[in-house]
Design a protein around this motif. Structure first.
Motif, mmCIF file in Angstrom:
data_model
loop_
_atom_site.group_PDB
_atom_site.id
_atom_site.type_symbol
_atom_site.label_atom_id
_atom_site.label_comp_id
_atom_site.label_asym_id
_atom_site.label_seq_id
_atom_site.Cartn_x
_atom_site.Cartn_y
_atom_site.Cartn_z
ATOM 1 N N LEU A 68 20.080 -6.091 15.726
ATOM 2 C CA LEU A 68 21.011 -6.008 14.601
ATOM 3 C C LEU A 68 20.779 -7.143 13.614
ATOM 4 N N ARG A 69 20.484 -8.331 14.113
ATOM 5 C CA ARG A 69 20.199 -9.442 13.206
ATOM 6 C C ARG A 69 18.972 -9.133 12.345
ATOM 7 N N TYR A 70 17.951 -8.527 12.930
ATOM 8 C CA TYR A 70 16.772 -8.141 12.151
ATOM 9 C C TYR A 70 17.132 -7.063 11.131
ATOM 10 N N ALA A 71 17.916 -6.083 11.548
ATOM 11 C CA ALA A 71 18.314 -5.020 10.634
ATOM 12 C C ALA A 71 19.103 -5.589 9.457
ATOM 13 N N GLN A 72 19.939 -6.569 9.720
ATOM 14 C CA GLN A 72 20.713 -7.194 8.653
ATOM 15 C C GLN A 72 19.817 -7.997 7.713
ATOM 16 N N ALA A 73 18.884 -8.757 8.296
ATOM 17 C CA ALA A 73 17.994 -9.583 7.475
ATOM 18 C C ALA A 73 17.073 -8.728 6.612
ATOM 19 N N LEU A 74 16.649 -7.582 7.148
ATOM 20 C CA LEU A 74 15.710 -6.725 6.435
ATOM 21 C C LEU A 74 16.396 -5.565 5.723
ATOM 22 N N ARG A 75 17.716 -5.516 5.831
ATOM 23 C CA ARG A 75 18.534 -4.495 5.176
ATOM 24 C C ARG A 75 18.135 -3.080 5.584
ATOM 25 N N SER A 76 17.853 -2.922 6.856
ATOM 26 C CA SER A 76 17.520 -1.602 7.373
ATOM 27 C C SER A 76 18.808 -0.853 7.690
ATOM 28 N N ARG A 77 19.000 0.286 7.058
ATOM 29 C CA ARG A 77 20.230 1.044 7.272
ATOM 30 C C ARG A 77 20.263 1.687 8.658
ATOM 31 N N ALA A 127 0.830 -1.207 0.000
ATOM 32 C CA ALA A 127 0.000 0.000 0.000
ATOM 33 C C ALA A 127 0.863 1.254 0.000
ATOM 34 N N ALA A 128 1.975 1.218 0.730
ATOM 35 C CA ALA A 128 2.883 2.371 0.751
ATOM 36 C C ALA A 128 3.465 2.625 -0.635
ATOM 37 N N ALA A 129 3.829 1.561 -1.326
ATOM 38 C CA ALA A 129 4.355 1.710 -2.683
ATOM 39 C C ALA A 129 3.300 2.291 -3.608
ATOM 40 N N ALA A 130 2.075 1.789 -3.494
ATOM 41 C CA ALA A 130 0.994 2.276 -4.357
ATOM 42 C C ALA A 130 0.671 3.738 -4.083
ATOM 43 N N ALA A 131 0.889 4.171 -2.841
ATOM 44 C CA ALA A 131 0.585 5.556 -2.472
ATOM 45 C C ALA A 131 1.681 6.528 -2.875
ATOM 46 N N GLY A 132 2.810 6.029 -3.344
ATOM 47 C CA GLY A 132 3.873 6.904 -3.814
ATOM 48 C C GLY A 132 5.023 7.125 -2.851
ATOM 49 N N PHE A 133 5.049 6.373 -1.742
ATOM 50 C CA PHE A 133 6.180 6.485 -0.826
ATOM 51 C C PHE A 133 7.422 5.833 -1.430
ATOM 52 N N SER A 134 8.585 6.352 -1.052
ATOM 53 C CA SER A 134 9.854 5.847 -1.578
ATOM 54 C C SER A 134 10.487 4.790 -0.699
ATOM 55 N N ALA A 135 9.961 4.613 0.526
ATOM 56 C CA ALA A 135 10.540 3.673 1.481
ATOM 57 C C ALA A 135 9.531 3.459 2.593
ATOM 58 N N VAL A 136 9.848 2.524 3.477
ATOM 59 C CA VAL A 136 9.051 2.311 4.676
ATOM 60 C C VAL A 136 9.973 2.223 5.873
ATOM 61 N N GLU A 137 9.420 2.515 7.048
ATOM 62 C CA GLU A 137 10.087 2.197 8.300
ATOM 63 C C GLU A 137 9.086 1.430 9.153
ATOM 64 N N PHE A 138 9.610 0.568 10.011
ATOM 65 C CA PHE A 138 8.770 -0.324 10.813
ATOM 66 C C PHE A 138 9.406 -0.386 12.190
ATOM 67 N N LEU A 139 8.762 0.224 13.170
ATOM 68 C CA LEU A 139 9.422 0.417 14.459
ATOM 69 C C LEU A 139 9.814 -0.885 15.125
ATOM 70 N N PHE A 140 8.891 -1.837 15.183
ATOM 71 C CA PHE A 140 9.182 -3.086 15.886
ATOM 72 C C PHE A 140 8.762 -4.270 15.015
ATOM 73 N N PRO A 141 9.661 -4.778 14.182
ATOM 74 C CA PRO A 141 9.310 -5.877 13.275
ATOM 75 C C PRO A 141 9.438 -7.264 13.899
ATOM 76 N N TYR A 142 9.693 -7.325 15.189
ATOM 77 C CA TYR A 142 10.158 -8.563 15.806
ATOM 78 C C TYR A 142 9.095 -9.648 15.940
ATOM 79 N N ASP A 143 7.817 -9.283 15.872
ATOM 80 C CA ASP A 143 6.759 -10.276 16.028
ATOM 81 C C ASP A 143 6.155 -10.705 14.704
ATOM 82 N N ASP A 144 6.704 -10.226 13.597
ATOM 83 C CA ASP A 144 6.182 -10.573 12.278
ATOM 84 C C ASP A 144 7.189 -11.427 11.517
ATOM 85 N N PRO A 145 6.714 -12.411 10.757
ATOM 86 C CA PRO A 145 7.628 -13.289 10.028
ATOM 87 C C PRO A 145 8.517 -12.513 9.057
ATOM 88 N N VAL A 146 9.795 -12.702 9.177
ATOM 89 C CA VAL A 146 10.747 -11.999 8.319
ATOM 90 C C VAL A 146 10.560 -12.315 6.836
#
Length: 251
Positions: free
Chosen positions: A91-100, A23-42
């Motif tokens: 850090l492991r999540y940031a690496q897996a999801l390529r979050s800078r 939905a973010a892509a369809a709305a024209g956003f260039s990126a996303v951020e996700f504060l706490f991704p730890y409870d969602d399947p990578v």
């Protein structure tokens, strides 16, 4: 052109996390951020990012392994081992999801001991995460009572004390306005340190439209000054995400 990111912890919340990314892509956003991704399947997040081509630019550390507890503990004296353990997981999540960017939350505290703990933990985390940028963010005491970092001058002093090239300021315009009453004066003083920006309207943290803060003027200033980072929409939609996206200059 400003690169706008959608904070999918706030926006498109009626959808699953992968659907929010689409939905973010369809709305024209260039990126996303996700504060706490730890409870969602990578894998599902990775697939949605791959499908849309959107980067995930920021997550928060530490993971929320608390129940009604404080947000973060990087500035809690005696909590160094806990911080070290949980930062490695983040850090492991940031690496897996390529979050800078990884926003390191200070948690509660006050005084010199808390400051010393925060500086020491940031230095160690910076060494562990050399391929990432760590950010610190002043948060207003009304929204988060007792939070250690609620002053931009103090944040600047901490950044100078940490003195690492991959540690910088996360500038949230909403919090800056709440803390000081003049977000643009704070930007003039500390904006050069900003590696990542977040926006929301005042006073109710809805869409970032012209009002208490002149967001159209701020966006023009960012373009003219050559700011090349992301500006993330971190607000509570007043009446549904899609209905309120008219504030984005790209639309």
């Amino acid at each position: 052109m400003i690169k706008f990111a959608a904070n999918i912890s706030f926006l498109f919340k009626d959808l699953s996390v992968p659907e929010r990314i689409h939905a973010a892509a369809a709305a024209g956003f260039s990126a996303v951020e996700f504060l706490f991704p730890y409870d969602d399947p990578v894998p599902g997040i990775q697939q949605a990012l791959s499908d849309t081509g959107l980067p995930l630019v920021l997550i928060n550390a530490p993971p929320p392994n608390y129940t009604g507890g404080a947000r973060g503990f990087a500035a809690v004296p005696g909590g160094e081992e806990r911080f070290r353990h949980d930062f490695r997981r983040a850090l492991r999540y940031a690496q897996a999801l390529r979050s800078r960017f990884i926003h390191v939350m200070a948690g509660p505290g006050e005084g010199e001991a808390a400051r010393a703990a925060f500086v020491a933990n940031l230095r160690e985390a910076a060494e562990l995460a050399r391929d990432h940028v760590l950010t610190i963010e002043p948060i207003n005491q009304g929204d988060m009572p007792g939070y250690f970092l609620s002053d931009f001058d103090a944040a600047a002093e901490i950044l100078d004390a940490v003195d690492r090239p991959n540690v910088g300021l996360q500038f949230d315009v909403y919090h800056a306005q709440k803390i000081t009453g003049d977000a643009m004066a704070v930007w003039a003083r500390h904006g050069r340190r900003a590696r990542h920006i977040q926006i929301a309207g005042l006073p109710d943290r809805h869409e970032p439209v012209a009002g208490v803060v002149d967001y159209p003027a701020f966006f023009r200033h960012l373009e003219e000054s050559g700011y090349d980072g992301y500006v993330s929409a971190e607000y509570h939609p007043a009446a549904g995400t899609e209905a309120g996206l008219g504030w984005m200059p790209t639309r």
